[in-house]
Enzyme design. Structure first.
Site, PDB file in Angstrom:
ATOM      1  N   LYS A   1      -8.453  -1.202  11.947  1.00 29.30           N
ATOM      2  CA  LYS A   1      -7.910  -2.373  11.243  1.00 29.30           C
ATOM      3  C   LYS A   1      -6.426  -2.556  11.566  1.00 29.30           C
ATOM      4  CE  LYS A   1      -7.933  -2.328   6.570  1.00 29.30           C
ATOM      5  NZ  LYS A   1      -6.674  -2.525   5.824  1.00 29.30           N
ATOM      6  N   SER A   2      -5.662  -1.470  11.520  1.00 35.35           N
ATOM      7  CA  SER A   2      -4.215  -1.587  11.759  1.00 35.35           C
ATOM      8  C   SER A   2      -3.936  -2.144  13.151  1.00 35.35           C
ATOM      9  CB  SER A   2      -3.551  -0.214  11.627  1.00 35.35           C
ATOM     10  OG  SER A   2      -3.662   0.243  10.314  1.00 35.35           O
TER      11      SER A   2
ATOM     12  N   SER B   1       5.917   3.601   3.947  1.00 33.47           N
ATOM     13  CA  SER B   1       4.973   2.496   4.129  1.00 33.47           C
ATOM     14  C   SER B   1       5.089   1.925   5.536  1.00 33.47           C
ATOM     15  CB  SER B   1       5.253   1.393   3.091  1.00 33.47           C
ATOM     16  OG  SER B   1       4.657   0.184   3.510  1.00 33.47           O
TER      17      SER B   1
ATOM     18  N   ASP C   1      -5.175   6.261   3.197  1.00 31.98           N
ATOM     19  CA  ASP C   1      -6.364   5.464   2.850  1.00 31.98           C
ATOM     20  C   ASP C   1      -7.596   6.325   2.587  1.00 31.98           C
ATOM     21  OD1 ASP C   1      -4.947   3.111   3.036  1.00 31.98           O
ATOM     22  OD2 ASP C   1      -5.418   2.813   5.154  1.00 31.98           O
TER      23      ASP C   1
ATOM     24  N   ARG D   1      -5.956   2.875  -6.886  1.00 36.48           N
ATOM     25  CA  ARG D   1      -6.948   3.820  -6.369  1.00 36.48           C
ATOM     26  C   ARG D   1      -6.886   5.198  -7.026  1.00 36.48           C
ATOM     27  NH1 ARG D   1      -6.898   2.448   0.027  1.00 36.48           N
ATOM     28  NH2 ARG D   1      -8.188   0.595  -0.163  1.00 36.48           N
TER      29      ARG D   1
END
Ligand code: S3P
Length: 445
Positions: free
Chosen positions: A28-29, A175, A328, A359
């Site tokens: 995805k990244s 991040s 993740d 989460r």
């Protein structure tokens, strides 16, 4: 935006041994970055192995709305013709990033260096996520936030800078999205833009910027930190991108194969970028049998086929320093920890509270609903594994793909069924998840 899509509940039940050889979708990244950098480059970028999930589709649509040409040319094959650094056009409507925090935040960086006004929006999950952390450095570079919802939430109206300024910025949180937004804004600024991170996060933006011809210097600070300097105003030139299989998606069939007795599964071509593989290190410490075979390089990343065999797992202590390289993967690690013998303590999970859902709470609730002993202590998650899970619960997924997939994996090994209230969001990152898992022998209805 935020249309009410009907929820799609799903149940997983205890399955026989999982067997087979499969390839999970593209990372995805890397997929999202190839669309955004392709849109900023001059010439035609050809992308193969693209993730065709909803997060990539919404990012592709946003790039089109900003003036790039984006087209699907075949299965997982896309092409993008870009507008050049600083060349985005003002879109006529708000950009809707759906569930995609990465698409939205990286696009904010790319837009910040263009003199256009853009409205950023997303679904109900994305509208809960903090945007101030991104806008603060972008404002220092000359962008202005014209409108923002209370608490620093979407929708955001941004006026990009006419004369963007380079900055040196020390990231207050680990991040990759924040780092990437500043670097992308720095593309349009004259001179050097520097981001300092105390703990290294995934480096796909840096690698792809270089691949497109930008000049970057990366130096290490202490054991975990990095200082990244980008020379502004490069000529970004289109370059082919080969997207490897996503290690974060591979994590779900991988843990399923570990916890369903008798399983033996091969996952093909999984990316092994060391800033993404904390889960594999942790699972091996727990005693998992994961063999990496046929190691090779694809599209600038090391990849391998992963050979996984079911077996006993034991609880471990996961250090806080490892969080950025497996950020993740905690929901699915918590499932592995439930099936392990002994206590697993996962430290330093503050950032989990601001993902597609909270989460930390969501993972604890998922385990609790299925008879697993779990506690949250500060920013730590503590799972008391008993080698098995009772199951029987209905898990609230809160529009979070990774909670949904984790709960369904749990159901494949639990004594009783595990249901999720909504499996629809799985399509954001892992289209075809259920079909792939059924192909291995997973039982869902
Ligand atoms: C991502 C960075 C991480 C991760 C997300 C993808 C990226 O978010 O959780 O799924 O592609 O840069 P943060 O940067 O907020 O940690």
């Amino acid at each position: 935006m935020n249309q009410a899509v009907p929820a799609s509940p799903l149940t997983a039940r205890r399955s026989g041994a999982l067997t087979g050889r499969v390839r999970v979708p593209g990372d995805k990244s890397i997929s999202l970055r190839s669309l955004i950098l392709g849109a900023l480059a001059v010439g035609e970028t050809r992308i193969t192995g693209m993730l065709e999930g909803e997060d990539a589709i919404s990012t592709a649509n946003a790039m089109k709305a900003l003036g790039a040409f984006v087209e699907r040319t075949g299965e997982r094959a896309w092409r993008v013709r870009g507008v050049g650094v600083g060349g985005f056009a003002e879109p006529s409507a708000a950009l809707d990033f759906g569930n995609s925090g990465t698409g939205c935040r990286l696009a904010m960086g790319a837009v910040a260096g263009c003199p256009i006004k853009v409205t950023f929006d997303g679904d109900a999950s994305l509208r809960t996520r903090p945007m101030r952390r991104i806008l603060d450095p972008l404002e220092k570079m000359g962008a202005r936030t014209l409108e923002i919802r209370e608490g620093g939430r979407l929708p955001v109206v941004m006026q990009g800078a006419r004369d963007p300024m380079p900055i040196e910025y020390e990231a207050p949180v680990p991040s990759a999205q924040l780092k990437s937004a500043v670097l992308l804004a720095g593309l349009a600024a004259p001179g050097a833009t520097t981001v300092i991170e105390k703990e290294a996060t995934r480096d796909h933006t840096e690698k792809m910027l270089r691949h497109f011809g930008a000049s970057l210097r990366v130096t290490h600070i202490g054991e975990h930190g990095r200082r990244i300097t980008l020379e502004g105003q490069p000529e970004l030139e289109a370059a082919p991108v080969v997207v490897p299989a996503d290690p974060s998606s591979a994590a779900f069939p991988l843990v399923a194969a570990l916890i369903v007795p008798g399983s033996e599964v091969v996952l093909e071509g999984v990316m092994l970028n060391p800033l993404r593989t904390g889960l594999y290190t942790t699972l091996r410490e727990m005693g998992a049998s994961i063999k990496m075979v046929e190691q090779r390089n694809e599209g600038g990343e090391d990849v391998a086929d992963l050979r996984i065999r079911a077996g006993a797992l034991k609880g471990v202590d996961v250090p806080a320093e490892r969080a950025p390289i497996m950020i993740d993967e905690y929901p699915i690690l918590a499932i592995a920890a439930s099936f392990a013998e002994g206590v697993t303590r996962m430290r330093g999970l503050k950032e989990l509270r601001v993902k597609e859902s909270d989460r930390l709470e969501g993972t604890a609730a998922m385990l609790r609903a299925n008879g697993v002993e779990v506690e949250i202590e500060g920013d730590d998650l503590i799972v008391n594994g008993k080698g098995r899970a009772a199951g029987g619960g209905v898990v609230a997924t809160h529009m979070d793909h990774r909670i949904a997939m984790s709960a369904l994996v749990m159901g494949l090994g639990s004594e009783r069924d595990v249901s999720v209230d909504d499996a629809a969001f799985i399509a954001t990152s892992f289209p075809g998840f259920i079909e792939l898992m059924r192909g291995l022998g997973g039982d869902f209805s």
